[in-house]
Design a protein around this motif. Sequence first.
Motif, PDB file in Angstrom:
ATOM      1  N   VAL A  40       0.864  -1.184   0.000  1.00  0.00           N
ATOM      2  CA  VAL A  40       0.000   0.000   0.000  1.00  0.00           C
ATOM      3  C   VAL A  40       0.896   1.228   0.000  1.00  0.00           C
ATOM      4  O   VAL A  40       2.112   1.140   0.187  1.00  0.00           O
ATOM      5  N   ASP A  41       0.298   2.375  -0.206  1.00  0.00           N
ATOM      6  CA  ASP A  41       1.047   3.621  -0.194  1.00  0.00           C
ATOM      7  C   ASP A  41       1.633   3.859   1.194  1.00  0.00           C
ATOM      8  O   ASP A  41       0.969   3.663   2.212  1.00  0.00           O
ATOM      9  N   GLU A  43       2.525   6.634   2.829  1.00  0.00           N
ATOM     10  CA  GLU A  43       1.888   7.667   3.639  1.00  0.00           C
ATOM     11  C   GLU A  43       0.598   7.156   4.268  1.00  0.00           C
ATOM     12  O   GLU A  43       0.303   7.428   5.437  1.00  0.00           O
ATOM     13  N   GLU A  44      -0.162   6.400   3.486  1.00  0.00           N
ATOM     14  CA  GLU A  44      -1.411   5.843   4.004  1.00  0.00           C
ATOM     15  C   GLU A  44      -1.140   4.866   5.143  1.00  0.00           C
ATOM     16  O   GLU A  44      -1.848   4.862   6.163  1.00  0.00           O
ATOM     17  N   GLU A  47      -0.073   6.796   8.299  1.00  0.00           N
ATOM     18  CA  GLU A  47      -1.223   7.442   8.934  1.00  0.00           C
ATOM     19  C   GLU A  47      -2.039   6.423   9.727  1.00  0.00           C
ATOM     20  O   GLU A  47      -2.500   6.700  10.839  1.00  0.00           O
ATOM     21  N   ALA A  48      -2.196   5.237   9.130  1.00  0.00           N
ATOM     22  CA  ALA A  48      -2.937   4.191   9.831  1.00  0.00           C
ATOM     23  C   ALA A  48      -2.198   3.749  11.091  1.00  0.00           C
ATOM     24  O   ALA A  48      -2.809   3.520  12.151  1.00  0.00           O
TER      25      ALA A  48
END
Length: 361
Positions: A40-41, A43-44, A47-48
């Motif tokens: 997955v990205d 940054e994502e 954040e998670a």
Amino acid sequence: MDPKDGDDDEFGFSRNYFLAKEIGGSVKKSSHKLSDINLVDEEELREAAAGIASKHEKEMASLLNSYKNLYSKWLLELRCGFSLLMYGFGSKKALLEDFASTALTEFSVVVINGYLQPINIKHAVIAIAEVLWDQLKEKRRTPNKIQQTFNSQSMEDLLSFLDGPNAKESDCFIYVVVHNIDGPGLRDSETQQYLARIASCSQVRLVASIDHVNAPLLWDKKMVHTQFNWCWYHVPTFAPYKVEGVFFPLILANSGTAQSAKTAIIVLQSLTPNAQSLFKVLAEYQISHSDEEGMYWLPMNKLYMMCRERFLVSSQVTLNSHLTEFKDHELVKTRRSADGQDCFYIPLASEALEKLLQELG
């Protein structure tokens, strides 16, 4: 005890042993593929991860507070010429910083963040030398117009100054705090030798932390007992590596070059050493021909000759089996040349291949 019972147990162990061998031998190769790793990205993902609620904060704070009872002992050991090495699960950054700010207030403190990848050991030594020079000037009441320049000096000159007669005659001390002395930027042999020599200087006292399970393998007997002169302390904090982890790519994140090499490493580590060496041959050829249009595709006959010269394969059949495994794992791509010969290519950029070769050693 009935002797027959012992015979039955022995028969059972033997039967299980051969069954395990039979099952293990039936597995021909790993089924891992690059496409199986769901990325997955970054940054994502970060954040998670930041949104995950922390647990047991009170317990961790209480544990950290309990280590304060050891501060006076640690300070005494430092004054006696020992170095402190903290190990245990969890980030020890907050612990070392609290110790430095509360117990090491008598003299200057220099902090080295070993978890930073682009760290330069010479810059750190220059900073230590400049702090010691300032202390010597203050002790001697030397006029400020006399200034020592360290940037142009060699590492040998800097280390000689730190352990020179002028420093030994004074009561000046420099406390050096190294977060993650086993970090990626400090892990090479030359840097560890420099750190050991810094720790052995009469006016330097070292406090460091380690987190890698193989960190002690960085040092030989002389470094451990004579130069570093470690006092080992097991101080698990169970604190998350929030600061240290920011500078490492997340293994499940799709962050371009670095992560592409990381995912390829995961697959390659499941293969045999010979297969890894063969992959290195292909990667090195591709890097050396990256500027040539279309020349980075390596023909089968040329690959076979290169591998034969390095004694990696003994026949075309062996080479084909490795290449089939690479294709099954989606590590290489193939195409047919004009003369009908298969050519091979690793679907990674040159920068990613260089990182991959560094990881493989």
